[in-house]
Scaffold this motif. Structure first.
Motif, PDB file in Angstrom:
ATOM      1  N   UNK A   8      -7.425   0.733   7.433  1.00 54.37           N
ATOM      2  CA  UNK A   8      -7.740   1.770   6.455  1.00 54.37           C
ATOM      3  C   UNK A   8      -6.482   2.012   5.631  1.00 54.37           C
ATOM      4  N   UNK A   9      -6.628   2.221   4.331  1.00 57.75           N
ATOM      5  CA  UNK A   9      -5.486   2.517   3.476  1.00 57.75           C
ATOM      6  C   UNK A   9      -5.654   3.911   2.899  1.00 57.75           C
ATOM      7  N   UNK A  10      -4.615   4.726   3.061  1.00 57.90           N
ATOM      8  CA  UNK A  10      -4.607   6.075   2.505  1.00 57.90           C
ATOM      9  C   UNK A  10      -3.444   6.145   1.527  1.00 57.90           C
ATOM     10  N   UNK A  11      -3.772   6.170   0.239  1.00 56.35           N
ATOM     11  CA  UNK A  11      -2.767   6.258  -0.816  1.00 56.35           C
ATOM     12  C   UNK A  11      -2.730   7.713  -1.275  1.00 56.35           C
ATOM     13  N   UNK A  12      -1.673   8.421  -0.913  1.00 58.62           N
ATOM     14  CA  UNK A  12      -1.604   9.857  -1.206  1.00 58.62           C
ATOM     15  C   UNK A  12      -0.818  10.176  -2.474  1.00 58.62           C
ATOM     16  N   UNK A  13      -0.429   9.171  -3.220  1.00 55.93           N
ATOM     17  CA  UNK A  13       0.397   9.414  -4.400  1.00 55.93           C
ATOM     18  C   UNK A  13      -0.303  10.268  -5.447  1.00 55.93           C
ATOM     19  N   UNK A  38      -2.896   2.240   6.898  1.00 64.49           N
ATOM     20  CA  UNK A  38      -1.706   2.031   6.079  1.00 64.49           C
ATOM     21  C   UNK A  38      -1.571   3.219   5.137  1.00 64.49           C
ATOM     22  N   UNK A  39      -0.457   3.898   5.229  1.00 65.57           N
ATOM     23  CA  UNK A  39      -0.161   5.047   4.379  1.00 65.57           C
ATOM     24  C   UNK A  39       0.696   4.577   3.213  1.00 65.57           C
ATOM     25  N   UNK A  40       0.320   4.961   2.001  1.00 64.75           N
ATOM     26  CA  UNK A  40       1.082   4.623   0.798  1.00 64.75           C
ATOM     27  C   UNK A  40       1.558   5.934   0.191  1.00 64.75           C
ATOM     28  N   UNK A  41       2.863   6.032  -0.077  1.00 60.18           N
ATOM     29  CA  UNK A  41       3.439   7.271  -0.585  1.00 60.18           C
ATOM     30  C   UNK A  41       4.572   6.965  -1.555  1.00 60.18           C
ATOM     31  N   UNK A  42       4.989   7.981  -2.302  1.00 61.74           N
ATOM     32  CA  UNK A  42       6.081   7.795  -3.261  1.00 61.74           C
ATOM     33  C   UNK A  42       7.423   8.275  -2.712  1.00 61.74           C
ATOM     34  N   UNK A  43       7.440   8.669  -1.437  1.00 64.40           N
ATOM     35  CA  UNK A  43       8.687   9.070  -0.781  1.00 64.40           C
ATOM     36  C   UNK A  43       8.571   8.768   0.711  1.00 64.40           C
ATOM     37  N   UNK A  44       9.687   8.799   1.397  1.00 66.32           N
ATOM     38  CA  UNK A  44       9.701   8.542   2.828  1.00 66.32           C
ATOM     39  C   UNK A  44       8.907   9.632   3.548  1.00 66.32           C
ATOM     40  N   UNK A  45       7.845   9.276   4.269  1.00 72.16           N
ATOM     41  CA  UNK A  45       7.025  10.282   4.939  1.00 72.16           C
ATOM     42  C   UNK A  45       7.584  10.709   6.292  1.00 72.16           C
ATOM     43  N   UNK A  46       8.888  10.770   6.432  1.00 78.43           N
ATOM     44  CA  UNK A  46       9.535  11.127   7.693  1.00 78.43           C
ATOM     45  C   UNK A  46       9.073  12.482   8.241  1.00 78.43           C
ATOM     46  N   UNK A  70      10.844   3.383  -4.606  1.00 77.78           N
ATOM     47  CA  UNK A  70       9.753   4.025  -5.337  1.00 77.78           C
ATOM     48  C   UNK A  70       8.431   4.025  -4.586  1.00 77.78           C
ATOM     49  N   UNK A  71       8.279   3.103  -3.647  1.00 80.57           N
ATOM     50  CA  UNK A  71       7.030   2.983  -2.907  1.00 80.57           C
ATOM     51  C   UNK A  71       7.324   2.855  -1.421  1.00 80.57           C
ATOM     52  N   UNK A  72       6.619   3.648  -0.637  1.00 75.89           N
ATOM     53  CA  UNK A  72       6.754   3.621   0.822  1.00 75.89           C
ATOM     54  C   UNK A  72       5.396   3.295   1.411  1.00 75.89           C
ATOM     55  N   UNK A  73       5.368   2.331   2.328  1.00 74.73           N
ATOM     56  CA  UNK A  73       4.141   1.974   3.043  1.00 74.73           C
ATOM     57  C   UNK A  73       4.441   1.984   4.524  1.00 74.73           C
ATOM     58  N   UNK A  74       3.604   2.712   5.278  1.00 76.20           N
ATOM     59  CA  UNK A  74       3.782   2.835   6.717  1.00 76.20           C
ATOM     60  C   UNK A  74       2.459   2.512   7.396  1.00 76.20           C
ATOM     61  N   UNK A  75       2.501   1.676   8.415  1.00 76.00           N
ATOM     62  CA  UNK A  75       1.317   1.413   9.226  1.00 76.00           C
ATOM     63  C   UNK A  75       1.380   2.334  10.446  1.00 76.00           C
ATOM     64  N   UNK A  76       0.340   3.168  10.587  1.00 73.24           N
ATOM     65  CA  UNK A  76       0.244   4.109  11.706  1.00 73.24           C
ATOM     66  C   UNK A  76      -0.898   3.626  12.596  1.00 73.24           C
TER      67      UNK A  76
END
Length: 97
Positions: A8-13, A38-46, A70-76
């Motif tokens: 699943x891809x969640x693009x929160x930008x 897969x999370x897609x964001x415009x900053x580090x989702x720490x 500019x782009x952060x992708x994290x697999x959770x």
């Protein structure tokens, strides 16, 4: 190229900030053990990582696929809880079900 297992891809930008974490956690709850999003964001989702740690420690995997600037992708990935009651399963109260 994508692997055989779809994620699943969640693009929160483009999602309003107040709606992001609820969307991410609801998507995670819908995953079966072993599945990932897969999370897609415009900053580090720490900060989100720390929320996962507080809510469901040891129940998720966190892997950076792309780390800015500019782009952060994290697999959770949803991981089984070794302490879960096998017969009864999860109660659903912790957000992992």
């Amino acid at each position: 190229m994508r692997t055989a297992q779809a994620h699943a891809t969640v693009d929160v930008r483009t999602i309003a900030p107040l709606e992001r974490h609820p969307l991410i956690f609801s998507t995670f709850r819908e995953l079966s053990t072993g599945q990932a999003m897969d999370l897609v964001n415009d900053h580090d989702p720490r900060p989100l990582y720390h929320q996962f740690q507080a809510r469901i420690p040891g129940r998720f995997g966190w892997d950076y696929l792309e780390a800015g600037p500019d782009l952060w992708r994290v697999r959770i990935t949803k991981i089984a809880d070794a302490n879960a009651n096998v017969e009864g399963g999860c109660c659903g109260g912790c957000g992992c079900a």
